[in-house]
Enzyme design. Structure first.
Site, short mmCIF file in Angstrom:
data_model
loop_
_atom_site.label_atom_id
_atom_site.label_comp_id
_atom_site.label_asym_id
_atom_site.label_seq_id
_atom_site.Cartn_x
_atom_site.Cartn_y
_atom_site.Cartn_z
N ASN A 113 26.96 51.39 24.41
CA ASN A 113 25.50 51.23 24.59
C ASN A 113 24.85 52.54 25.01
OD1 ASN A 113 24.27 48.38 24.32
ND2 ASN A 113 26.26 48.01 25.28
N GLY A 151 31.12 52.84 26.96
CA GLY A 151 29.81 53.49 26.83
C GLY A 151 29.21 53.45 25.44
N ASN A 175 19.09 45.99 32.74
CA ASN A 175 20.50 45.70 32.47
C ASN A 175 20.62 45.04 31.11
OD1 ASN A 175 23.30 45.31 33.04
ND2 ASN A 175 22.87 43.17 33.56
N HIS A 215 23.04 42.22 29.23
CA HIS A 215 24.05 41.21 29.54
C HIS A 215 24.54 40.58 28.23
CE1 HIS A 215 26.27 38.31 31.82
NE2 HIS A 215 25.80 37.38 31.02
C1 GAR Z 1 28.56 45.32 26.84
O1 GAR Z 1 28.95 44.21 26.06
C2 GAR Z 1 27.58 44.87 27.91
O2 GAR Z 1 26.72 43.85 27.50
C3 GAR Z 1 28.52 44.38 28.98
O3 GAR Z 1 29.57 45.31 28.99
C4 GAR Z 1 29.74 45.85 27.67
C5 GAR Z 1 29.74 47.35 27.77
O4 GAR Z 1 30.08 47.93 26.56
N1 GAR Z 1 27.88 44.32 30.26
C6 GAR Z 1 28.18 43.40 31.17
O5 GAR Z 1 29.01 42.55 31.02
C7 GAR Z 1 27.37 43.53 32.46
N2 GAR Z 1 27.66 42.43 33.32
P1 GAR Z 1 29.92 49.50 26.35
O6 GAR Z 1 30.60 50.19 27.53
O7 GAR Z 1 30.62 49.77 25.05
O8 GAR Z 1 28.45 49.80 26.30
#
Ligand code: GAR
Length: 265
Positions: free
Chosen positions: A17, A15, A162, A164
């Site tokens: 982001n 989490g 989203n 990515h």
């Molecule tokens: C991030 O790098 C995001 O871009 C990716 O998961 C990570 C989450 O990090 N999302 C995907 O791969 C979606 N297909 P976080 O939990 O530290 O925010």
């Protein structure tokens, strides 16, 4: 005072982001308020971050729901599921799309019935918070047309965003930074896009790129990428909050028409 954009965040992991978005809301950099955070698993660290920020949160246990069998259904598909419609619209399995419900494999039918069961629970948890925008922040589940159609109407500005970890349309899927690194790219990046019926295929809202240097490890790429994500995502949500995103049709070389985002100045 102008009403703040009501956000609902869905996540699966640590989490970071979600934290960047909650911080941006709190500092006033983002004209939005995170109303609710949801996860597909109890172990998602982002839930603790929500709790620490005093934000409501919930879990829909996808694993249990997806393992459910039709014979002993604890989580039946929702009564308003029109499976034929979902199978026609979905682009997650492009070779297995239905012109009629009966044409597709049992595996794909089962996939979308289970998804809808989980997605109904997501909707029941989210809708009372009346989100203006659903923000997927490391949510490692694809959303089906069942969920998407209940959040937004055709022709409206999409309501699901989203992030990515790659420069789409390169490297869609579950390991964007890994795929970028393994391919030997000299530049990596991240993309914020609206969600459509396919996998990481919706209209692009914003992108950020960074160099991949000789000697960099995959961990270096992920770290640099996340630092870009924490800036990019709040800035894209702010454009949405300011009403500066519009969709327009752009003809492609193939003759198809693609919906793209134009940012109003
Ligand atoms: C991030 O790098 C995001 O871009 C990716 O998961 C990570 C989450 O990090 N999302 C995907 O791969 C979606 N297909 P976080 O939990 O530290 O925010």
């Amino acid at each position: 005072m102008k009403k703040k954009l009501a956000l609902a965040i869905l996540l699966s992991g640590g989490g970071s982001n979600a934290q960047a978005i909650m911080d941006a809301c709190r500092s006033g950099a983002l004209d939005a308020k995170v109303r609710i955070v949801g996860a597909d698993r109890l172990s998602a660290g982002g839930l603790d971050r929500a709790a620490a920020m005093g934000v409501d949160h919930f879990v829909v246990d996808y694993k249990g729901i997806l393992q459910d069998t039709e014979a002993s259904s604890v989580y039946p598909p929702p009564p308003d599921l029109d499976l034929g419609d979902v199978l026609k619209k979905q682009h997650l399995f492009p070779e297995d799309r239905a012109s009629e419900e009966g044409c597709v494999s049992e595996k794909v039918r089962h996939f979308f019935m289970r998804r809808a069961a989980a997605e109904r629970m997501l909707l029941d948890a989210l809708l009372p918070f009346e989100p203006d925008l659903i923000v997927l922040a490391g949510f490692m589940r694809t959303l089906s047309p069942y969920f998407i159609d209940r959040m937004q109407q055709p022709g409206e500005l999409p309501k699901i965003m989203n992030i990515h970890p790659a420069l789409l349309p390169a490297f869609p899927g579950t390991d964007g930074y890994g795929d970028t690194f393994r391919h030997g790219c000299r530049v990596g990046g991240c993309t914020v896009h609206f969600v459509d019926y396919g996998e990481d295929s919706g209209p692009i809202v914003g992108q950020a790129a960074f160099p991949i240097l000789p000697g960099d490890s995959l961990e270096d790429v992920k770290r640099r990428g996340l630092e870009e994500e924490w800036k990019l995502y709040p800035s894209c949500i702010q454009l949405y909050a300011e009403g500066r995103l519009v969709l327009e049709n752009r003809p492609q070389r193939s003759g198809a028409v693609r919906r793209v985002v134009r940012v109003l100045s």
